[in-house]
Design an enzyme around this catalytic site. Structure first.
Site, PDB file in Angstrom:
ATOM      1  N   ASP A   1      31.903  36.489  52.273  1.00  0.00           N
ATOM      2  CA  ASP A   1      31.511  35.179  51.803  1.00  0.00           C
ATOM      3  C   ASP A   1      30.251  34.934  51.180  1.00  0.00           C
ATOM      4  O   ASP A   1      30.024  33.789  50.940  1.00  0.00           O
ATOM      5  CB  ASP A   1      31.732  34.286  52.675  1.00  0.00           C
ATOM      6  CG  ASP A   1      33.298  33.875  52.978  1.00  0.00           C
ATOM      7  OD1 ASP A   1      34.264  34.203  52.217  1.00  0.00           O
ATOM      8  OD2 ASP A   1      33.905  33.972  54.261  1.00  0.00           O
TER       9      ASP A   1
ATOM     10  N   ASP B   1      40.558  34.018  47.457  1.00  0.00           N
ATOM     11  CA  ASP B   1      39.177  33.391  47.496  1.00  0.00           C
ATOM     12  C   ASP B   1      38.140  34.098  47.187  1.00  0.00           C
ATOM     13  O   ASP B   1      37.345  33.734  46.822  1.00  0.00           O
ATOM     14  CB  ASP B   1      38.914  32.823  49.026  1.00  0.00           C
ATOM     15  CG  ASP B   1      40.257  32.315  49.887  1.00  0.00           C
ATOM     16  OD1 ASP B   1      41.279  32.580  49.556  1.00  0.00           O
ATOM     17  OD2 ASP B   1      39.959  31.543  50.721  1.00  0.00           O
TER      18      ASP B   1
HETATM   19  N1  GLY Z   1      37.664  30.478  51.655  1.00  0.00           N
HETATM   20  C1  GLY Z   1      38.302  29.956  52.904  1.00  0.00           C
HETATM   21  C2  GLY Z   1      39.056  28.542  52.630  1.00  0.00           C
HETATM   22  O1  GLY Z   1      39.258  28.265  51.167  1.00  0.00           O
HETATM   23  O2  GLY Z   1      39.547  27.994  53.130  1.00  0.00           O
END
Ligand code: GLY
Length: 394
Positions: free
Chosen positions: A114, A173
């Site tokens: 992330d 994501d």
């Molecule tokens: N990247 C995690 C979410 O969208 O919850």
């Protein structure tokens, strides 16, 4: 009885948009008012954050703040930078700088994928607005940390660590983290980050999508051979469903990849995803998605304002790369989303909602986590959409 249910369903699907229509003000004025409001509202939010933490949500009347290693830690300073950019408010700038200091140690963190969310939404905006070399250095260091998660056999950046459930999981994501990688390579940094991004995006193109352009949430790989073990979900309604925020990440991700590469394959993918979203029979009239396009209980299922905000921002960028009726379609869908989010159906009143701007997001429904609450990233992408609209369409 059936007829009554159908009538209620129609009302539910149509209600927010008719509300938004009656309240409509010119977009230029709305954007101006929203940023002014955000200055005051974020001063309320700032009071709810303990030292060393970052704000996430407001649940059961209480602020919820997380450790800096949580994937959302960069959205607060990023939101503040967007507000500062439009208002030049000195207190907001001070708070934005303070929030950067809190998350700076993340630049060497390698425990998840992330880093792009955490360090580019924050330091990326800070550098864009100030040009301070020390901010650029943090972004470059963060890209190197993220690159340690690249798995050549899988041709992807690994999202989460190996666990009882997954060998080498990659989630849709993760496309978002490529923005930082591309940017560093294009701004004097090591070219390998962009190469990794292209390879990752191509692998996701091959394995994450269904023929209708909807996306699986998780693809789990064999880390030695790169073979797909399974395609599944973590936050969606089912393995075969279209989790709304995931569709938003995909839309934003391939639009952004087109920005950096001009590869028409990415543009085609982004348009396909946009059409999947916008033509979906379960997209409500106000264009703020339910938390999953296949959620049980539609039209009574919970919404996800964060998905709506993210999609609005992505559609505005996609509109930049298209023309004619397609451009009009993307711009006008984004406009509907912005008008809906700015209406009292989703928008908090001053001093309420724990200081967040938007209500009614859904973090992880199947995990019974963050359901129908404000979320910091909903605010971030909403502010970004407003700023983008002003920059590109006014
Ligand atoms: N990247 C995690 C979410 O969208 O919850």
């Amino acid at each position: 009885m059936k007829k009554i249910n159908f009538a209620v369903a129609l009302l539910m699907l149509g209600s927010s948009v008719s509300f938004a229509q009656t309240e409509k003000k010119p977009m230029a004025q709305l954007i101006n008012d929203e940023f002014k409001f955000a200055v005051d509202q974020y001063k309320v939010l700032a009071k709810n954050i303990p030292e060393g933490k970052t704000p996430q949500t407001f649940e059961k009347g209480k602020p919820v703040n997380y450790d800096i290693k949580w994937w959302c830690s960069g959205f607060y300073s990023g939101s503040l930078w967007y507000i500062y950019e439009q208002t030049k408010n000195a207190e907001i700038k001070q708070e934005a700088e303070k929030a950067l200091k809190v998350i700076e140690p993340n630049q060497t963190y390698t425990g998840n994928h992330d880093l792009g969310f955490m360090m580019y939404c924050s330091f990326g905006n800070a550098y864009r607005l100030t040009g301070k070399p020390e901010y650029k250095a943090v972004i470059e260091r963060s890209a190197e940390s993220l690159a340690t998660r690249y798995r050549p056999a899988v041709k992807s950046i690994q999202s989460w660590n190996k666990s009882k459930l997954w060998e080498c999981p990659v989630i849709i994501d993760n496309m978002m983290n490529l923005e930082m990688m591309n940017w560093v390579s294009d701004n004097g940094g090591n070219k390998k980050y962009k190469e990794i991004s292209v390879i990752h995006a191509n692998t996701a193109l091959k394995n994450h999508f269904r023929p209708d352009f909807s996306s699986f949430h998780v693809v789990d790989y064999n880390p030695e051979t790169g073979a797909v073990i399974r395609k599944a979900t973590w936050q969606g309604a089912a393995n075969c469903s279209a989790w709304s925020r995931g569709q938003g990440w995909a839309l934003y991700g391939y639009t952004m990849m087109y920005r950096f590469t001009k590869n028409p394959i990415y543009l085609k993918q982004a348009k396909g995803i946009a059409h999947f979203i916008l033509n979906h029979p379960n997209l409500p009239a106000d264009k703020i998605p339910f938390w999953d396009f296949d959620a049980q209980g539609i039209p009574f299922a919970k919404r996800d304002a964060s998905a709506g905000a993210l999609m609005a921002s992505a559609l505005l960028e996609l509109g930049q790369y298209t023309s004619g009726s397609e451009k009009t379609e993307f711009k006008s869908a984004a406009e509907t989303m912005i008008y809906s989010l700015s209406s009292s159906a989703y928008h908090a009143k001053l001093g309420e909602n724990g200081g967040f701007l938007l209500m009614h997001s859904t973090g992880a429904y199947p995990l019974n986590s963050e359901i129908d609450v404000p979320l910091i990233y909903a605010d971030y992408y909403y502010l970004e959409a407003l700023a983008r609209y002003k920059k590109w369409y006014l």
